[in-house]
Design a protein around this motif. Structure first.
Motif, PDB file in Angstrom:
ATOM      1  N   UNK A  70      -4.557 -17.681  75.505  1.00  0.00           N
ATOM      2  CA  UNK A  70      -4.262 -17.910  74.094  1.00  0.00           C
ATOM      3  C   UNK A  70      -2.755 -18.030  73.862  1.00  0.00           C
ATOM      4  N   UNK A  71      -1.976 -17.171  74.495  1.00  0.00           N
ATOM      5  CA  UNK A  71      -0.519 -17.243  74.355  1.00  0.00           C
ATOM      6  C   UNK A  71       0.011 -18.564  74.894  1.00  0.00           C
ATOM      7  N   UNK A  72      -0.530 -19.010  76.016  1.00  0.00           N
ATOM      8  CA  UNK A  72      -0.101 -20.283  76.590  1.00  0.00           C
ATOM      9  C   UNK A  72      -0.439 -21.440  75.654  1.00  0.00           C
ATOM     10  N   UNK A  73      -1.615 -21.389  75.065  1.00  0.00           N
ATOM     11  CA  UNK A  73      -2.013 -22.451  74.130  1.00  0.00           C
ATOM     12  C   UNK A  73      -1.111 -22.457  72.899  1.00  0.00           C
ATOM     13  N   UNK A  74      -0.743 -21.283  72.420  1.00  0.00           N
ATOM     14  CA  UNK A  74       0.151 -21.203  71.260  1.00  0.00           C
ATOM     15  C   UNK A  74       1.518 -21.780  71.599  1.00  0.00           C
ATOM     16  N   UNK A  75       2.020 -21.469  72.788  1.00  0.00           N
ATOM     17  CA  UNK A  75       3.315 -22.019  73.204  1.00  0.00           C
ATOM     18  C   UNK A  75       3.264 -23.539  73.295  1.00  0.00           C
ATOM     19  N   UNK A  76       2.192 -24.072  73.850  1.00  0.00           N
ATOM     20  CA  UNK A  76       2.052 -25.521  73.951  1.00  0.00           C
ATOM     21  C   UNK A  76       1.984 -26.151  72.566  1.00  0.00           C
ATOM     22  N   UNK A  77       1.254 -25.530  71.657  1.00  0.00           N
ATOM     23  CA  UNK A  77       1.134 -26.060  70.295  1.00  0.00           C
ATOM     24  C   UNK A  77       2.480 -26.046  69.591  1.00  0.00           C
ATOM     25  N   UNK A  78       3.233 -24.970  69.762  1.00  0.00           N
ATOM     26  CA  UNK A  78       4.551 -24.896  69.132  1.00  0.00           C
ATOM     27  C   UNK A  78       5.491 -25.946  69.711  1.00  0.00           C
ATOM     28  N   UNK A  79       5.429 -26.144  71.028  1.00  0.00           N
ATOM     29  CA  UNK A  79       6.275 -27.158  71.657  1.00  0.00           C
ATOM     30  C   UNK A  79       5.898 -28.542  71.147  1.00  0.00           C
ATOM     31  N   UNK A  80       4.614 -28.793  70.972  1.00  0.00           N
ATOM     32  CA  UNK A  80       4.156 -30.089  70.476  1.00  0.00           C
ATOM     33  C   UNK A  80       4.610 -30.311  69.038  1.00  0.00           C
ATOM     34  N   UNK A  81       4.556 -29.266  68.218  1.00  0.00           N
ATOM     35  CA  UNK A  81       4.960 -29.397  66.821  1.00  0.00           C
ATOM     36  C   UNK A  81       6.463 -29.562  66.686  1.00  0.00           C
ATOM     37  N   UNK A  82       7.245 -28.935  67.540  1.00  0.00           N
ATOM     38  CA  UNK A  82       8.696 -29.039  67.456  1.00  0.00           C
ATOM     39  C   UNK A  82       9.185 -30.388  67.957  1.00  0.00           C
ATOM     40  N   UNK A  83       8.500 -30.963  68.915  1.00  0.00           N
ATOM     41  CA  UNK A  83       8.916 -32.234  69.486  1.00  0.00           C
ATOM     42  C   UNK A  83       8.907 -33.361  68.453  1.00  0.00           C
ATOM     43  N   UNK A  84       7.821 -33.599  67.709  1.00  0.00           N
ATOM     44  CA  UNK A  84       7.876 -34.665  66.701  1.00  0.00           C
ATOM     45  C   UNK A  84       8.851 -34.351  65.575  1.00  0.00           C
ATOM     46  N   UNK A  85       9.024 -33.080  65.254  1.00  0.00           N
ATOM     47  CA  UNK A  85       9.931 -32.727  64.170  1.00  0.00           C
ATOM     48  C   UNK A  85      11.365 -33.097  64.528  1.00  0.00           C
ATOM     49  N   UNK A  86      11.720 -32.963  65.795  1.00  0.00           N
ATOM     50  CA  UNK A  86      13.079 -33.281  66.219  1.00  0.00           C
ATOM     51  C   UNK A  86      13.328 -34.787  66.185  1.00  0.00           C
ATOM     52  N   UNK A  87      12.321 -35.579  66.516  1.00  0.00           N
ATOM     53  CA  UNK A  87      12.502 -37.026  66.569  1.00  0.00           C
ATOM     54  C   UNK A  87      12.187 -37.713  65.255  1.00  0.00           C
ATOM     55  N   UNK A  88      11.580 -37.005  64.338  1.00  0.00           N
ATOM     56  CA  UNK A  88      11.069 -37.642  63.130  1.00  0.00           C
ATOM     57  C   UNK A  88      12.121 -37.740  62.049  1.00  0.00           C
ATOM     58  N   UNK A  89      11.845 -38.654  61.183  1.00  0.00           N
ATOM     59  CA  UNK A  89      12.343 -38.809  59.865  1.00  0.00           C
ATOM     60  C   UNK A  89      13.801 -38.732  59.532  1.00  0.00           C
ATOM     61  N   UNK A  90      14.032 -39.030  58.267  1.00  0.00           N
ATOM     62  CA  UNK A  90      15.390 -39.088  57.761  1.00  0.00           C
ATOM     63  C   UNK A  90      16.012 -37.711  57.628  1.00  0.00           C
ATOM     64  N   UNK A  91      17.322 -37.733  57.648  1.00  0.00           N
ATOM     65  CA  UNK A  91      18.067 -36.494  57.470  1.00  0.00           C
ATOM     66  C   UNK A  91      18.103 -36.189  55.976  1.00  0.00           C
ATOM     67  N   UNK A  92      17.893 -34.968  55.591  1.00  0.00           N
ATOM     68  CA  UNK A  92      17.903 -34.666  54.160  1.00  0.00           C
ATOM     69  C   UNK A  92      19.264 -34.980  53.539  1.00  0.00           C
TER      70      UNK A  92
END
Length: 133
Positions: A70-92
């Motif tokens: 479960x901890x490993x799955x949570x880490x993978x999910x967090x890494x996946x969520x952070x990856x698109x956030x870093x590459x996504x969208x306009x700067x505020x």
């Protein structure tokens, strides 16, 4: 000539009657019980806490592999969520920057419309000039 085929419903296999499980326990003499009971009653909280601790430890031992997965799955999910956030969208942008950008786009659109209008006016003037001739 047709023959009628009757399918018989098969009855389930007979289940043998299960005999109750009998656990043999050695009888406890009443004298021993009388000696133990005061101790048990006086240390009841300690005994309960000991049993709880043992049960908790055993439960955690059996759940440890699942918790690791479960901890490993949570880490993978967090890494996946952070990856698109870093590459996504306009700067505020601040309100002023947004306003400037909006004005620039609106003035650009207005200029395009003005150019179209002047082109149409020129065409109309050319037509009128051709009609007068």
């Amino acid at each position: 000539m047709r023959r009628r085929i009757n399918h018989r419903a098969k009855s389930p296999a007979p289940v043998p009657d299960r005999e109750p499980i009998v656990v043999e326990v050695e009888p406890v003499e009443p004298e021993v019980m009388e000696d133990i009971m005061p101790f048990v009653i006086s240390h009841e909280d300690e005994i309960i806490n000991y049993i709880k601790d043992k049960a908790t430890k055993e439960t955690l031992k059996s759940l440890a592999p699942l918790l690791e997965k479960l901890e490993e799955a949570v880490k993978q999910q967090q890494a996946y969520q952070q990856q698109p956030a870093a590459t996504a969208g306009p700067v505020p942008m601040s309100y002023e920057e947004q306003l400037k950008k909006l004005q620039e786009t609106s003035t650009g659109k207005i200029k395009e419309k003005e150019l179209k209008i002047t082109e149409r006016m020129n065409k109309l003037q050319m037509r009128f000039a051709n009609l007068r001739k």
